[in-house]
Design a protein around this motif. Structure first.
Motif, PDB file in Angstrom:
ATOM      1  N   GLY A  47       0.627  -1.378  -0.044  1.00 18.22           N
ATOM      2  CA  GLY A  47      -0.083  -0.009  -0.081  1.00 18.22           C
ATOM      3  C   GLY A  47       0.958   1.163  -0.019  1.00 18.22           C
ATOM      4  O   GLY A  47       0.215   2.458  -0.072  1.00 18.22           O
ATOM      5  N   ILE A  48       2.158   1.047   0.410  1.00 17.11           N
ATOM      6  CA  ILE A  48       3.024   2.394   0.157  1.00 17.11           C
ATOM      7  C   ILE A  48       3.045   2.881  -1.266  1.00 17.11           C
ATOM      8  O   ILE A  48       3.097   2.011  -2.488  1.00 17.11           O
ATOM      9  N   ARG A  49       3.006   4.073  -1.345  1.00 21.37           N
ATOM     10  CA  ARG A  49       2.895   4.889  -2.424  1.00 21.37           C
ATOM     11  C   ARG A  49       3.997   6.061  -2.554  1.00 21.37           C
ATOM     12  O   ARG A  49       4.079   6.805  -1.318  1.00 21.37           O
ATOM     13  N   LEU A  50       4.164   6.624  -3.698  1.00 26.62           N
ATOM     14  CA  LEU A  50       5.005   7.902  -3.831  1.00 26.62           C
ATOM     15  C   LEU A  50       3.926   8.997  -4.089  1.00 26.62           C
ATOM     16  O   LEU A  50       3.638   8.949  -5.187  1.00 26.62           O
ATOM     17  N   THR A  51       3.749   9.871  -3.223  1.00 28.31           N
ATOM     18  CA  THR A  51       2.743  11.028  -3.399  1.00 28.31           C
ATOM     19  C   THR A  51       3.261  12.177  -3.801  1.00 28.31           C
ATOM     20  O   THR A  51       2.669  13.372  -4.184  1.00 28.31           O
ATOM     21  N   GLY A  52       4.408  12.291  -4.023  1.00 30.86           N
ATOM     22  CA  GLY A  52       4.854  13.724  -4.430  1.00 30.86           C
ATOM     23  C   GLY A  52       6.545  13.384  -4.463  1.00 30.86           C
ATOM     24  O   GLY A  52       7.184  12.490  -4.074  1.00 30.86           O
ATOM     25  N   HIS A  53       7.118  14.556  -4.846  1.00 33.56           N
ATOM     26  CA  HIS A  53       8.720  14.322  -5.128  1.00 33.56           C
ATOM     27  C   HIS A  53       9.329  15.784  -5.258  1.00 33.56           C
ATOM     28  O   HIS A  53       8.953  16.865  -5.626  1.00 33.56           O
ATOM     29  N   ARG A  54      10.465  15.816  -5.164  1.00 35.70           N
ATOM     30  CA  ARG A  54      11.311  17.154  -5.328  1.00 35.70           C
ATOM     31  C   ARG A  54      12.446  16.815  -6.155  1.00 35.70           C
ATOM     32  O   ARG A  54      12.884  15.534  -5.830  1.00 35.70           O
ATOM     33  N   LEU A  55      13.121  17.542  -7.106  1.00 38.71           N
ATOM     34  CA  LEU A  55      14.054  17.122  -7.897  1.00 38.71           C
ATOM     35  C   LEU A  55      15.130  18.235  -7.448  1.00 38.71           C
ATOM     36  O   LEU A  55      15.333  19.210  -7.022  1.00 38.71           O
ATOM     37  N   ARG A  56      16.591  17.597  -7.663  1.00 34.49           N
ATOM     38  CA  ARG A  56      17.742  18.637  -7.257  1.00 34.49           C
ATOM     39  C   ARG A  56      18.550  18.312  -8.279  1.00 34.49           C
ATOM     40  O   ARG A  56      18.967  17.059  -8.688  1.00 34.49           O
ATOM     41  N   VAL A  57      19.336  19.669  -8.761  1.00 30.34           N
ATOM     42  CA  VAL A  57      20.322  19.247  -9.945  1.00 30.34           C
ATOM     43  C   VAL A  57      21.276  20.066  -9.621  1.00 30.34           C
ATOM     44  O   VAL A  57      21.338  21.239  -8.855  1.00 30.34           O
ATOM     45  N   THR A  58      22.835  19.390  -9.415  1.00 25.85           N
ATOM     46  CA  THR A  58      24.027  20.126  -9.184  1.00 25.85           C
ATOM     47  C   THR A  58      24.625  20.163 -10.582  1.00 25.85           C
ATOM     48  O   THR A  58      24.995  19.258 -11.397  1.00 25.85           O
ATOM     49  N   LEU A  59      24.934  21.558 -10.745  1.00 27.54           N
ATOM     50  CA  LEU A  59      25.639  21.924 -12.139  1.00 27.54           C
ATOM     51  C   LEU A  59      27.055  21.917 -11.927  1.00 27.54           C
ATOM     52  O   LEU A  59      27.625  22.511 -10.737  1.00 27.54           O
ATOM     53  N   HIS A  60      28.219  21.556 -12.785  1.00 30.39           N
ATOM     54  CA  HIS A  60      29.608  21.220 -12.209  1.00 30.39           C
ATOM     55  C   HIS A  60      30.193  21.829 -13.591  1.00 30.39           C
ATOM     56  O   HIS A  60      29.792  21.632 -14.709  1.00 30.39           O
ATOM     57  N   ARG A  61      31.409  22.700 -13.278  1.00 30.17           N
ATOM     58  CA  ARG A  61      32.267  23.009 -14.360  1.00 30.17           C
ATOM     59  C   ARG A  61      33.600  23.313 -13.600  1.00 30.17           C
ATOM     60  O   ARG A  61      33.850  23.301 -12.468  1.00 30.17           O
ATOM     61  N   LEU A  62      34.868  23.190 -14.724  1.00 30.89           N
ATOM     62  CA  LEU A  62      36.051  23.162 -14.344  1.00 30.89           C
ATOM     63  C   LEU A  62      36.336  24.514 -13.707  1.00 30.89           C
ATOM     64  O   LEU A  62      35.643  25.650 -14.450  1.00 30.89           O
ATOM     65  N   PRO A  63      37.060  24.650 -12.683  1.00 34.63           N
ATOM     66  CA  PRO A  63      37.218  25.980 -12.081  1.00 34.63           C
ATOM     67  C   PRO A  63      37.804  27.184 -13.011  1.00 34.63           C
ATOM     68  O   PRO A  63      38.781  26.812 -13.589  1.00 34.63           O
ATOM     69  N   GLY A  64      37.210  28.264 -13.069  1.00 36.61           N
ATOM     70  CA  GLY A  64      37.704  29.339 -13.991  1.00 36.61           C
ATOM     71  C   GLY A  64      37.395  29.184 -15.311  1.00 36.61           C
ATOM     72  O   GLY A  64      37.833  30.025 -16.206  1.00 36.61           O
ATOM     73  N   SER A  65      36.660  28.227 -15.783  1.00 33.64           N
ATOM     74  CA  SER A  65      36.370  27.952 -17.266  1.00 33.64           C
ATOM     75  C   SER A  65      35.548  29.137 -17.877  1.00 33.64           C
ATOM     76  O   SER A  65      35.548  29.333 -19.125  1.00 33.64           O
ATOM     77  N   GLY A  66      34.508  29.438 -16.955  1.00 33.71           N
ATOM     78  CA  GLY A  66      33.547  30.214 -17.411  1.00 33.71           C
ATOM     79  C   GLY A  66      32.434  29.775 -18.299  1.00 33.71           C
ATOM     80  O   GLY A  66      31.523  30.137 -18.488  1.00 33.71           O
ATOM     81  N   HIS A  67      32.651  28.421 -18.454  1.00 29.81           N
ATOM     82  CA  HIS A  67      31.505  27.627 -19.066  1.00 29.81           C
ATOM     83  C   HIS A  67      30.602  27.282 -18.103  1.00 29.81           C
ATOM     84  O   HIS A  67      30.701  27.198 -16.887  1.00 29.81           O
ATOM     85  N   THR A  68      29.294  26.863 -18.411  1.00 28.53           N
ATOM     86  CA  THR A  68      28.180  26.506 -17.516  1.00 28.53           C
ATOM     87  C   THR A  68      27.182  25.608 -18.466  1.00 28.53           C
ATOM     88  O   THR A  68      27.106  25.527 -19.454  1.00 28.53           O
ATOM     89  N   PRO A  69      26.871  24.267 -17.629  1.00 27.79           N
ATOM     90  CA  PRO A  69      25.784  23.709 -18.217  1.00 27.79           C
ATOM     91  C   PRO A  69      24.578  24.674 -18.206  1.00 27.79           C
ATOM     92  O   PRO A  69      24.370  25.599 -17.490  1.00 27.79           O
ATOM     93  N   THR A  70      23.838  24.141 -19.102  1.00 28.32           N
ATOM     94  CA  THR A  70      22.322  25.041 -19.322  1.00 28.32           C
ATOM     95  C   THR A  70      21.354  23.840 -19.116  1.00 28.32           C
ATOM     96  O   THR A  70      21.045  23.070 -19.925  1.00 28.32           O
ATOM     97  N   LEU A  71      20.446  24.116 -18.102  1.00 27.52           N
ATOM     98  CA  LEU A  71      19.301  23.066 -17.911  1.00 27.52           C
ATOM     99  C   LEU A  71      18.098  23.801 -18.539  1.00 27.52           C
ATOM    100  O   LEU A  71      17.613  24.815 -18.036  1.00 27.52           O
ATOM    101  N   TRP A  72      17.342  23.016 -19.678  1.00 33.97           N
ATOM    102  CA  TRP A  72      16.260  23.646 -20.133  1.00 33.97           C
ATOM    103  C   TRP A  72      15.028  22.823 -19.482  1.00 33.97           C
ATOM    104  O   TRP A  72      13.865  23.361 -19.609  1.00 33.97           O
TER     105      TRP A  72
END
Length: 417
Positions: free
Chosen positions: A152-177
């Motif tokens: 009877g256990i069910r999943l009634t909600g959720h949260r999502l978490r995203v961690t964006l990473h980049r090499l230090p000083g690169s100035g680049h970034t992932p873009t999440l759409w």
């Protein structure tokens, strides 16, 4: 024959995609960007972290930023959740997606890693994470599932978490759409109700065989029957006019036909699962091409498929069956991806099935009732007579940003926006 009545949809899709969506979450070092395709990027990094890639043994130091969604309460108390994301990851960047589920009793699961992902494979090895469980739910490669639905256990909600990473000083970034999940509670069933056929026509989706790649690239699971998912993804991308540029295919042995399939296999390969069939990874790969959306969801009937086909959207479906259960296939499978491209006038399913010896043999027609059952059921008997799981109507949907109003209406009709 009148159409069968529509049943309540035991599926809930929710995705964060708009500027307001990105502003609604909690950002530590992230920044929302607007424009034609709103997204989430690294603003001022929240700090530095060391990551040891278990598949290369290398440890890298990265700047990171974290975004956490609001709690989303599902309209369907679910037994399973599958996440999807669409992102751009320039060289030196990657992201990790996690999910925390809410149980029926108000308690919560741990934060489960649903994938560590980059479009390329030079910075990290994209992978799922094994061994995640709290005793009531667990993650199997790409799917969070309740351990014992009968409890009877069910999943009634959720949260999502995203961690964006980049090499230090690169100035680049992932873009999440796009970030979200499909929650479902498809009833256990060995057979599904029959649906009435409707005229839909056939889409002109390129035909590509996985079998011509047998033995190619053992490091990406050796081609052949292991490549049904990237081959199907490639067919749909080519239908939408997307795919790798010639220079991106320079790494492929020039003696191999259809190098774009090899490319897709490499860029969907899950280094933990050791295969190319990770559902969110295929969707993320498809969405790495310009102006593409991609999600993993479940449909409830062949009528749902027909709604999408009539609007010009092919659907990649996952199914499992014994050889005798799908006439004309010529094989049995514990899990296989193909792309539905239309229906005959009699209502039978027209599929681009990559499990064919040549590209010319990929187009197949499967009996409507047989296909309906092997795709939509959740339980089946395997070749030894044992009870095994079915896929319950799971599929990939890929479509461009400039989708027509009719296509957007069709997607909304099956619960995807």
């Amino acid at each position: 024959m009148s159409p069968s009545p529509r049943q309540p949809r035991p599926v809930d899709n929710h995705f964060w995609t708009t500027y307001a969506d990105w502003r609604s979450g909690t950002g530590d070092g992230t920044r929302a960007v607007g424009g034609g395709r709103p997204g989430l990027v690294i603003g001022a990094p929240d700090g530095l972290t060391a990551h040891r890639d278990p598949h290369t043994g290398r440890t890298g130091t990265y700047e990171y930023a974290v975004w956490t969604s609001p709690l989303y309460r599902t309209g369907v108390p679910a037994t399973e959740i599958v996440a999807s994301w669409n992102a751009d990851t320039p060289p030196g960047t990657w992201l990790a997606v996690e999910l925390c589920a809410l149980y029926t009793d108000g308690s919560r699961s741990p934060w489960y890693v649903m994938g560590r992902w980059a479009a390329a494979d030079t910075d990290i090895r994209r992978s799922s994470v094994d061994g995640q469980s709290d005793g009531r739910s667990s993650v199997s490669t790409d799917t969070l599932a309740v351990a014992d639905p009968a409890s009877g256990i069910r999943l009634t909600g959720h949260r999502l978490r995203v961690t964006l990473h980049r090499l230090p000083g690169s100035g680049h970034t992932p873009t999440l759409w796009r970030l979200g999940a499909m929650a479902s509670d498809v009833p256990d069933r060995f057979t599904v109700p029959a649906s009435a056929p409707r005229r839909t026509g056939e889409l002109r989706v390129p035909c590509l065989s996985q079998e011509i790649h047998v033995g190619q690239y053992p490091e990406y699971d050796n081609g052949g029957e292991a490549w049904c998912s990237p081959t199907s993804t490639t067919m749909v991308l080519e239908y939408w006019g997307r795919g790798p540029a010639p220079q991106e295919l320079a790494w492929v042995d020039p003696s191999y036909a259809d190098p774009q399939v090899c490319h897709a296999a490499r860029h969907t390969y899950d280094h933990q699962y050791k295969g190319c069939g990770n559902w969110p990874f295929n969707a993320a790969y498809a969405a790495s091409y310009p102006d593409m959306n991609a999600v993993v969801t479940r449909l409830g009937s062949l009528e749902d498929l027909a709604v999408l086909i009539r609007a010009g959207i092919p659907v990649t479906t996952s199914q499992s069956f014994r050889k005798e259960e799908l006439s004309g296939a010529g094989y049995g499978t514990s899990g296989h991806l193909l792309t539905v491209v239309g229906f005959t006038d009699a209502g039978d399913v027209i599929a681009n099935d990559p499990a064919a010896p040549t590209n010319e043999a990929v187009r197949r027609v499967y009996r409507r009732r047989e296909f309906e059952n092997v795709w939509l059921r959740t339980k089946r008997y395997d070749a030894r007579g044992n009870v095994a799981s079915g896929t319950g109507g799971i599929c990939y949907l890929y479509w461009p940003l400039d989708a027509t109003p009719a296509q957007r209406k069709a997607l909304a009709a099956v619960g995807v926006r």
